[in-house]
Design an enzyme around this catalytic site. Structure first.
Site, short mmCIF file in Angstrom:
data_model
loop_
_atom_site.label_atom_id
_atom_site.label_comp_id
_atom_site.label_asym_id
_atom_site.label_seq_id
_atom_site.Cartn_x
_atom_site.Cartn_y
_atom_site.Cartn_z
N GLU A 188 -17.94 -0.60 24.18
CA GLU A 188 -17.12 -1.78 24.50
C GLU A 188 -15.89 -1.89 23.62
O GLU A 188 -14.84 -2.36 24.07
CB GLU A 188 -17.96 -3.06 24.36
CG GLU A 188 -19.12 -3.18 25.34
CD GLU A 188 -20.38 -2.48 24.85
OE1 GLU A 188 -20.35 -1.92 23.72
OE2 GLU A 188 -21.39 -2.48 25.57
N HIS A 232 -4.14 3.98 -3.59
CA HIS A 232 -4.19 3.25 -2.32
C HIS A 232 -3.28 2.02 -2.34
O HIS A 232 -2.39 1.88 -1.51
CB HIS A 232 -5.65 2.84 -2.05
CG HIS A 232 -5.85 2.04 -0.81
ND1 HIS A 232 -5.78 2.59 0.44
CD2 HIS A 232 -6.13 0.73 -0.63
CE1 HIS A 232 -6.00 1.65 1.35
NE2 HIS A 232 -6.22 0.51 0.73
N PRO A 283 -6.46 -3.85 11.33
CA PRO A 283 -7.91 -3.73 11.48
C PRO A 283 -8.25 -2.28 11.85
O PRO A 283 -7.83 -1.79 12.90
CB PRO A 283 -8.20 -4.72 12.63
CG PRO A 283 -7.06 -5.70 12.56
CD PRO A 283 -5.87 -4.86 12.20
N PHE A 315 -22.11 -9.00 25.52
CA PHE A 315 -21.62 -7.87 24.74
C PHE A 315 -20.13 -8.00 24.41
O PHE A 315 -19.53 -7.08 23.87
CB PHE A 315 -21.92 -6.55 25.45
CG PHE A 315 -23.38 -6.40 25.77
CD1 PHE A 315 -24.34 -6.92 24.91
CD2 PHE A 315 -23.80 -5.78 26.92
CE1 PHE A 315 -25.69 -6.82 25.21
CE2 PHE A 315 -25.15 -5.67 27.22
CZ PHE A 315 -26.10 -6.18 26.36
N ARG A 331 -23.83 -14.13 36.84
CA ARG A 331 -24.53 -13.09 37.60
C ARG A 331 -25.04 -13.68 38.91
O ARG A 331 -24.97 -13.06 39.96
CB ARG A 331 -25.72 -12.59 36.78
CG ARG A 331 -26.63 -11.63 37.53
CD ARG A 331 -28.01 -11.57 36.88
NE ARG A 331 -28.75 -10.37 37.25
CZ ARG A 331 -30.00 -10.14 36.91
NH1 ARG A 331 -30.66 -11.00 36.15
NH2 ARG A 331 -30.60 -9.04 37.30
N ARG A 387 -16.77 -20.14 53.99
CA ARG A 387 -17.71 -19.01 54.07
C ARG A 387 -19.15 -19.52 54.02
O ARG A 387 -19.45 -20.48 53.29
CB ARG A 387 -17.43 -18.10 52.89
CG ARG A 387 -18.06 -16.75 52.94
CD ARG A 387 -17.31 -15.88 51.94
NE ARG A 387 -18.07 -14.76 51.50
CZ ARG A 387 -17.65 -13.92 50.55
NH1 ARG A 387 -16.48 -14.14 49.97
NH2 ARG A 387 -18.39 -12.88 50.19
N HIS A 392 0.85 -1.19 0.00
CA HIS A 392 0.00 0.00 0.00
C HIS A 392 0.89 1.24 0.00
O HIS A 392 1.37 1.67 1.05
CB HIS A 392 -0.91 -0.01 1.23
CG HIS A 392 -1.85 -1.16 1.27
ND1 HIS A 392 -1.47 -2.42 1.66
CD2 HIS A 392 -3.18 -1.25 0.99
CE1 HIS A 392 -2.52 -3.25 1.60
NE2 HIS A 392 -3.57 -2.57 1.20
#
Lengths: 659, 659
Positions: free
Chosen positions: B407, B259, B118, B433, B516, B347, B28
């Site tokens: 994120e 390019h 990327p 996500f 969770r 515990r 490139h």
């Protein structure tokens, strides 16, 4: 609508949400309480919709991009009279089997346009719907397709990169019928939006060419006026609606806890007093319900007129419109691909994998005019534009969307197009960048949308661009996704077969994976049957005795597997090659077929220029594998195949280790 | 620098790029030819760097976000005198084994700060470096840490969502030492940028609070002045450098082919004539090379002064600085987690999985002050802030970055921090996500960066939020990624062990996956050894005879596997439970250990509330599986486990089907 006590209309939304969330013990009240007036303005004064025919093709689309506020949507669907949202559904919000799921789940027959929850994607879906509308409007005329797409959107959707990509691209394409209502409540889950953003969001939209109106989101008349302006403006519009999150819950409104802090009976009681709502939980007074149901009939006349216009279309236009609305394919497309396949089997040259896909699709450009193609700034190396015109702000008849280097909005756009209907979307980029698009691919799989996700440059065969551009784990990661069919054809014949399967698939997405490099023919005799339809098949049976070895390969590795078979046969080892263009379809076959193909009690070796992960289900604990053990490297493709040991010689050695 | 024929300095970059690309047959040229003057201005007049010590901790960082223009970077490293970039490397651009790979690959010892390619991630890495710098500057003072982070960036990086997220967040955090040089050449791979963008990019930056300077990118003096202004401004700066792509190649410059259109000898010849460069390929005239090498020594004095300042630190401060620069952990952290683990085993209460992780990490807040935590607007449900202060525009000593609902930039920021050094980054969000963050996770794995990617809400145990929020395929998709360790601990004891392993890991990222819901104890007696270190181990051996059944489980499914074992033992079926918190570590064990753990000739059943994909390597073709077959649903967690058949009863039934 004659009912002018609009406050009670909005409060009907509020109390359905409050009562459902209190009963469920969890939920997100921030949106339904904060956007109740905005929703009332839209649904009682502007939306074109028909609860008696939720799938009316020319309805306005409504997307709740801040999908956690799902009770807002369910309340609207209940109040306006959608059959599947009776009060018993509202009462069972978030219970198993209820239509009122935690987040809205795609179900156009019930009135839900798209699944939302993963932030930013909803507005990108809405963008895709607006693109589809513009394309169909150009195709069938404004008498048949002419609707708005509205989306409600929270701060999170606008922080997400996919949301920003959408803002930029929708402004560029001047999608004037796309209208967002931003719930500018200045609160996110963490607290004040000042924790994570300083920019003027309205200005960001204006920079991108949007029409922005700032309005008090609790002033129904002002919102309604703003919506009227938005509809009249040729630019996409964003209503910046200043709101108070969880408005009506004194303990939480305007605060962090307003988002999803737990609501209790006493909060509901206090709200009932404060808002003068003396009705039992889940009870909507008759006059209010009557007014809402009247709103649900506000488009009846438009609906009738539209049906008459459709009825008066020429028989041919009517048939074409009905066909694409039903998602049915026309006569002829299959024959087109069958003819291509027949020719391909005797062709001399071996084009690059992605060029084969481009050839095939170009043949369909006129046969399947409902195809739209999005591409992330890789037109030349992926070649799927060919005879298609660009879809631009000036030319809505173009079917090729230059998405820019924005893979995520490209995928979400395609989902919106598919959910809209009337369009068959394809997206194209390099397989290495599928990770950028993956959140949208997951949603397509979850919704069962027939999007075709096309990828080129599928392995170390990419060569000198190096490991960033060489997928090794991505085939496995996509095969792990439920309801995603991953096709990796070995040559032009299989490519034609796989494209037939992808176009036939209507209940889920297909991932079409192609090499950059040339794919030499492995299927040199024509077969009328679609051999790829069973996912995997015996391409070359063992000769000279019972099969001892089964080589299973995909895509560009089928040819070296065949070469290895030659060598093995030459040394007297009866070897078969199985081509496996689609594992998911193979897994659907009966046990006897699978066992026959894979060869009971044979040594099995899988060959794929990718990681082994997931292939053990065919080779077992003791089987062999020729492929990648880690990321790739920068170098000429041939040198990389040699370096990483994916050649006929290595395959033979791996077989012999396992014999 | 005394050499004032700056045109020849820039042209030295150009011809190294042209000659290397012609020789490689691909590459490139757009970036190195278009940004040669900008690079010359930066490296000869502004950059603080020392080719003799590429890893000088206080060097300015340089990121080529438009990584396809790699020859620009290699030319600079060669010209300024980095040892690993001799001319023979330039000559072998894109060949196997060359340091001059297709895209720059992370190698700080050689002078490459981060892998790029990327698009968008490079500037997000640079953002992370700037955050790390600000944090370390606050901690050690400006005498020890005080450097700029420069990034070159193309149109693609700014179209990508991750780039947009970065712009928004860096502006918000007022990272004044972050300076971008935008290659505003108005060309992308598809052609004119007008195909896909209309907005004024400079204005978009200004809206986000950036300092923007528009400048002629081929006017070296003007660029240099702009860089000086940028360094002085308290806001992050963006130089909008108007350039001509591929400047110097008459046939291609300013056009789409600039390019990466193929370059031929005749292009190089024409360029030599046009630019009066009468030197052979790969030959840099002595005076030019001398001047560049002098530029490479421009920071020598600063370097010496910095070393003196470090030497004059107190012994304690010096030791601490050296320790965190070396990425070594201090005394005491392991004991802290060992003490937690000992207490955890006895515990009474069973906290939520993610809360266990939060507890553990909070214990390390003072022990490992180099930890920084980024979170995507889920502070409360993930709880990893606790005693950390927020990192803000006003308080650079805070170690918790409120990333907003972004994120992707969060993950890329963490990569930049890890590449920068001196900081151990964690990121936190919901597992569903992770797809948004995945492109950055892939880069962490490729670069071998020790980032900890923490996720909560790891299965259908999420419950009522429904399938968008319930990962089912994501564990498999992450396990497919090379060099990624995926930990899914079963209880607080295993969590402590897994966190030890994650912090010990220095050559790659760790994905930490937590439920969770509450994780009841499965390890109730303390063991000094880290049993999780071998990835999988026999948690409960079969009793009353030879083992017939092996249940393999992870995370929240270990407890139901133990309950199933009780039932099977009660019916006389000798059953063991294997806990497998990390498949990758288990796969590294020797065959004897793996066979002992998995139980040769036992019936094996895997239990995980996720898809089966990938587990066949342990259960073989005939083994059993209890888990998910597709996406989840909206409903209470217990009801979902029952609905999808992941309970002790179902495990027992699956075992009996296979006995």
């Amino acid at each position: 609508m004659s009912f002018d006590d609009t406050e009670r209309l909005s409060n009907a939304i509020r109390f359905l949400a409050i009562d459902a969330i209190v009963r469920a013990g969890e939920g997100h009240q921030g949106v339904p309480l904060g956007m109740a007036e905005i929703a009332t303005a839209l649904f009682t004064r502007h939306m074109k919709f028909n609860p008696a025919d939720p799938q009316w093709p020319d309805r306005d689309r409504f997307v709740l991009s801040n999908g956690h506020g799902s009770m807002l949507l369910y309340a609207l669907l209940h109040l306006t009279g959608y059959a599947n949202f009776g009060i018993e559904q509202i009462r069972t919000f978030r219970e198993m089997g209820s239509h009122c799921e935690g987040h809205p789940e795609f179900d156009t027959a019930s009135g839900i346009e798209v699944t939302t929850g993963p932030l930013g994607q909803g507005i990108a879906n809405a963008f895709g719907m607006a693109v589809a509308e513009a394309y169909l409007n150009a195709k069938f005329g404004a008498g048949i397709v002419d609707h708005y797409t509205y989306a409600f959107v929270g701060d999170g959707c606008l922080q997400e990169g996919v949301g920003q990509e959408m803002i930029s691209l929708a402004g560029h394409l001047k999608l004037g019928k796309l209208i967002l209502c931003w719930d500018d409540n200045r609160i996110t889950d963490d607290g004040s939006t000042e924790l994570s953003i300083s920019e003027n969001v309205s200005e960001r939209f204006r920079v991108a060419g949007w029409h922005v109106i700032e309005v008090d989101g609790h002033d129904l008349a002002a919102v309604s006026d703003a919506l009227a302006q938005a509809k009249a403006d040729p630019r996409p519009s964003m209503l910046a609606c200043r709101t108070t999150i969880a408005r009506g819950i004194a303990r939480l409104q305007g605060q962090r806890g307003g988002h999803s802090g737990r609501l209790f009976d006493k909060d509901a009681d206090a709200a009932r007093n404060a808002m003068n709502w003396p009705h039992a939980p889940f009870e909507i007074p008759d006059d209010v319900l009557h007014a809402w149901r009247e709103a649900g009939r506000r488009s009846e006349e438009e609906y009738r007129a539209w049906r008459e216009r459709v009825a008066s279309l020429s028989a041919q236009a009517r048939a074409e419109f009905d066909r694409i609305q039903a998602g049915e394919l026309p006569d002829g497309w299959r024959q087109t691909l069958q003819a291509y396949k027949r020719d391909a089997a005797t062709r001399d040259e071996a084009p690059g994998g992605i060029m084969i896909s481009a050839e095939i699709n170009d043949l369909l450009a006129n046969v399947l005019p409902e195809r739209m193609v999005g591409c992330a700034d890789l037109e030349a190396p992926t070649s799927h534009k060919r005879s298609l015109r660009a879809f631009t702000a000036e030319d809505r008849g173009g079917a090729y969307v230059h998405c820019g280097v924005r893979e995520h909005v490209m995928g979400a756009m395609a989902n919106g197009m598919a959910a809209h209907g009337g369009v068959i979307p394809l997206t194209v980029t390099y397989l290495a960048f599928s990770d950028y698009e993956r959140p949208a691919m997951r949603m397509a799989a979850l919704m069962g949308l027939p999007v075709k996700f096309v990828f080129s440059h599928d392995s170390i065969g990419v060569g000198k661009n190096g490991p960033t551009h060489q997928p090794v784990e991505i085939l496995a990661s996509l095969r792990a996704m439920p309801n995603m069919h991953v096709f990796r054809p070995a040559d032009a014949v299989e490519a034609a077969e796989c494209w037939v399967l992808a176009y036939e698939r209507t209940n889920g997405p297909s991932t079409m994976v192609f090499a950059r490099q040339a794919l030499p023919l492995v299927r040199t005799t024509h077969d009328d049957d679609n051999r790829s339809a069973r996912g995997g098949y015996v391409l070359a049976e063992a000769q000279g005795g019972a099969r001892r070895v089964t080589l299973v390969a995909t895509g560009s590795e089928v040819a070296p597997a065949l070469a290895a078979r030659e060598q093995l046969q030459a040394s007297g080892i009866a070897t078969a090659v199985v081509s496996m263009p689609c594992c998911e379809l193979f897994d659907e076959q009966d046990a006897a077929y699978r066992s026959d193909v894979l060869g009971a009690n044979t040594v099995r070796v899988v060959v794929e220029a990718a990681v082994r992960f997931g292939w053990e289900r065919y080779v077992g604990e003791r089987g062999g594998f020729v492929g990648m053990k880690g990321f790739g490297a920068s170098g000429p493709a041939d040198a990389l195949y040699e370096h990483f040991g994916i050649t006929p010689r290595h395959i033979v050695e791996e077989v012999k280790r396992h014999l």
